[in-house]
Design a protein around this motif. Structure first.
Motif, PDB file in Angstrom:
ATOM      1  N   CYS A 100       0.812  -1.540   0.117  1.00  0.00           N
ATOM      2  CA  CYS A 100       0.175  -0.090   0.155  1.00  0.00           C
ATOM      3  C   CYS A 100       0.948   1.728   0.032  1.00  0.00           C
ATOM      4  O   CYS A 100       1.939   1.228   0.612  1.00  0.00           O
ATOM      5  N   HIS A 102      -0.058   3.764   1.313  1.00  0.00           N
ATOM      6  CA  HIS A 102       0.215   4.679   2.623  1.00  0.00           C
ATOM      7  C   HIS A 102       1.382   4.242   3.152  1.00  0.00           C
ATOM      8  O   HIS A 102       2.812   4.161   3.319  1.00  0.00           O
ATOM      9  N   ARG A 103       1.632   3.567   4.179  1.00  0.00           N
ATOM     10  CA  ARG A 103       2.053   2.906   5.333  1.00  0.00           C
ATOM     11  C   ARG A 103       3.360   1.688   4.696  1.00  0.00           C
ATOM     12  O   ARG A 103       3.925   0.640   5.638  1.00  0.00           O
ATOM     13  N   GLY A 104       2.533   1.062   3.588  1.00  0.00           N
ATOM     14  CA  GLY A 104       3.193  -0.255   2.951  1.00  0.00           C
ATOM     15  C   GLY A 104       2.606  -1.702   3.628  1.00  0.00           C
ATOM     16  O   GLY A 104       3.123  -2.209   3.317  1.00  0.00           O
ATOM     17  N   ALA A 105       1.155  -1.330   4.275  1.00  0.00           N
ATOM     18  CA  ALA A 105       0.499  -2.589   4.437  1.00  0.00           C
ATOM     19  C   ALA A 105       0.244  -3.396   2.886  1.00  0.00           C
ATOM     20  O   ALA A 105       0.435  -3.120   1.602  1.00  0.00           O
ATOM     21  N   CYS A 120      -6.808  -1.747   1.017  1.00  0.00           N
ATOM     22  CA  CYS A 120      -6.261  -1.926   2.414  1.00  0.00           C
ATOM     23  C   CYS A 120      -6.922  -2.279   3.002  1.00  0.00           C
ATOM     24  O   CYS A 120      -7.567  -1.344   3.742  1.00  0.00           O
ATOM     25  N   TYR A 122      -5.460  -2.076   6.634  1.00  0.00           N
ATOM     26  CA  TYR A 122      -5.145  -1.160   7.521  1.00  0.00           C
ATOM     27  C   TYR A 122      -5.627   0.190   7.818  1.00  0.00           C
ATOM     28  O   TYR A 122      -7.017   0.071   9.352  1.00  0.00           O
ATOM     29  N   HIS A 123      -5.571   1.183   6.352  1.00  0.00           N
ATOM     30  CA  HIS A 123      -6.481   1.629   6.588  1.00  0.00           C
ATOM     31  C   HIS A 123      -7.602   2.400   5.537  1.00  0.00           C
ATOM     32  O   HIS A 123      -8.095   3.495   5.267  1.00  0.00           O
ATOM     33  N   SER A 124      -8.040   1.229   4.631  1.00  0.00           N
ATOM     34  CA  SER A 124      -9.269   1.485   3.586  1.00  0.00           C
ATOM     35  C   SER A 124      -8.302   2.191   2.322  1.00  0.00           C
ATOM     36  O   SER A 124      -9.812   2.567   1.887  1.00  0.00           O
ATOM     37  N   TRP A 125      -7.307   2.408   2.418  1.00  0.00           N
ATOM     38  CA  TRP A 125      -6.633   3.153   0.653  1.00  0.00           C
ATOM     39  C   TRP A 125      -7.120   1.595  -0.230  1.00  0.00           C
ATOM     40  O   TRP A 125      -6.890   0.741   0.229  1.00  0.00           O
TER      41      TRP A 125
HETATM   42  S1  FES Z   1      -1.220   1.265   4.735  1.00  0.00           S
HETATM   43 FE1  FES Z   1      -2.444   0.860   3.584  1.00  0.00          FE
HETATM   44  S2  FES Z   1      -3.893   2.272   3.979  1.00  0.00           S
HETATM   45 FE2  FES Z   1      -2.589   2.784   5.352  1.00  0.00          FE
END
Ligand code: FES
Ligand SMILES: [Fe+2]
Length: 381
Positions: A100, A102-105, A120, A122-125
């Motif tokens: 992802c 955002h932060r790599g999930a 994603c 983690y935070h739904s991107w």
């Molecule tokens: S790491 Fe994917 S939305 Fe935050």
């Protein structure tokens, strides 16, 4: 009478196998080769192999039939890189890092499936099947920051196979990379296959010990004498070396049946076995008949570890009675490779520390293995 479409390159392999049986010799390399045991256990050597081979060169990452429809995807971790391969809503296959922005999930942990978008956890991107970022909660909080879609990896789909480089910056010329292997892969008609979705995962030691097994035509009638080698005439193989790629033909007890028949009546599937080794980590077994097994080798996470995943394919959709046949084949291959091949190479792995003064030997009848080690030495020295 209707034209018979001859698969000339495979007929040629079969003809050569018969000659080898008659002259009692396989195709031979020019000389004997030795490889120091530490080539299989040195961490620095292994890191160079990861950096210069697995993280740079094109890998046969999927077959087209693994992803027949829009939204079909495969994901796995290859050489430490999380990979997502997706057929987009425009029909094109793309590969991305499964990371992802955002932060790599990791976007998905599913090995395969179908999705019109990847959200994603983690935070739904959310990303579409072409890798574009299509939504994120509270976008305004990120202000004017430009946020990109998934990191694309160079990908080419050709003749039913998908090739991916794990290096986002790499440019590759598939014709140059495959050379004459391209025509042989095309003759396998990979684009007319159907996948049996259930795969087998097996632990294996250093990836080159496993690759040595993929390239070894010599052992079939010995190590596998009570299983897949029971019908083989061992050590009468053909070897075609296409750059780093190798095609191996295996003679069996029915090879002589072609002797008095015109080529259009040869039963190639019955009279020979065939393996295509696509450097560095894929072995395609069969495919000149109705079934095909693909083995994909995943190196690491350390020099002494790898994993093999086996995939089965058929010429007709895998449903009804074929499901049972597919499962029986899967279980049979799992047993043979786990109990015979993997057990043997784990034994070699354990022996390596005691072999410092005793190199590994590849005879003139092991030209495929010789090519593997020559090529690796050339790109890692
Ligand atoms: S790491 Fe994917 S939305 Fe935050
Ligand atoms: Fe084997």
């Amino acid at each position: 009478m209707a034209e018979t479409q001859l698969n000339t390159s495979f007929h040629d392999v079969c003809r050569r196998l018969l000659e080898n049986v008659e002259r009692k010799s396989p195709d031979l390399a020019d000389g004997v080769m030795t490889v120091a045991a530490d080539q299989y256990r040195d961490s620095g050597q292994w890191r160079r192999e990861m950096e210069r081979i697995f993280l740079k060169m094109p890998l046969l990452s999927a077959l087209s039939c693994d992803l027949p429809d829009a939204g079909d995807f495969m994901s796995y971790v290859m050489a430490g890189r999380p990979l997502l391969i997706v057929r987009g809503d425009d029909g094109q296959v793309r590969s991305f890092l499964n990371i992802c922005r955002h932060r790599g999930a990791r976007l998905t942990d599913e090995p395969c499936g179908n999705a019109s978008r990847f959200v994603c956890p983690y935070h739904s991107w959310a990303y579409d099947s072409r890798g574009q970022l299509i939504g994120l909660p509270d976008r305004q909080i990120f202000g004017e920051t430009s946020i990109d879609g998934l990191i694309p990896l160079p990908t080419i789909e050709r003749s039913g196979a998908v090739f991916t480089s794990l290096d986002p910056q790499a440019a590759f010329d598939l014709d140059e990379w495959l050379g004459d292997m391209a025509a042989s892969l095309k003759a396998l008609r990979l684009n007319e296959l159907f996948a049996y979705r259930k795969t087998t995962t097996l632990a294996s030691p250093n990836w080159k010990l496993a690759a040595d097994g993929y390239l070894d035509g010599y052992h079939i009638g010995y190590l596998h004498k009570n299983s897949i080698g029971a019908k083989a005439i061992t050590n009468r193989n053909t070897y075609d070396l296409f750059g780093p790629h190798v095609r191996i033909g295996f003679a069996n007890k029915r090879t002589h049946e072609i002797e008095n028949l015109p080529p259009e009546r040869w039963d190639l599937a019955a009279c020979m076995s065939l393996v295509h080794f696509v450097f560095p980590n894929v072995s395609i077994s069969g495919g000149h008949g109705d079934t095909l097994m693909l083995s994909r080798l995943f190196p690491g996470p350390s020099v002494a570890e790898s994993t093999t995943v086996q995939y089965q394919y058929f010429r007709t959709p895998v449903e009804g009675a074929l499901l049972e046949e597919a499962e029986a084949k899967r279980v049979a291959y799992e047993e043979v490779v786990r109990d015979e091949d993997c057990a043997t190479i784990f034994g070699i792995e354990e022996a390596l520390p005691a072999m410092d003064s005793s190199p590994i030997v590849f005879g003139r009848n092991e030209p495929g293995n010789q090519r593997l080690h020559e090529y690796i030495a050339q790109v890692t020295s």
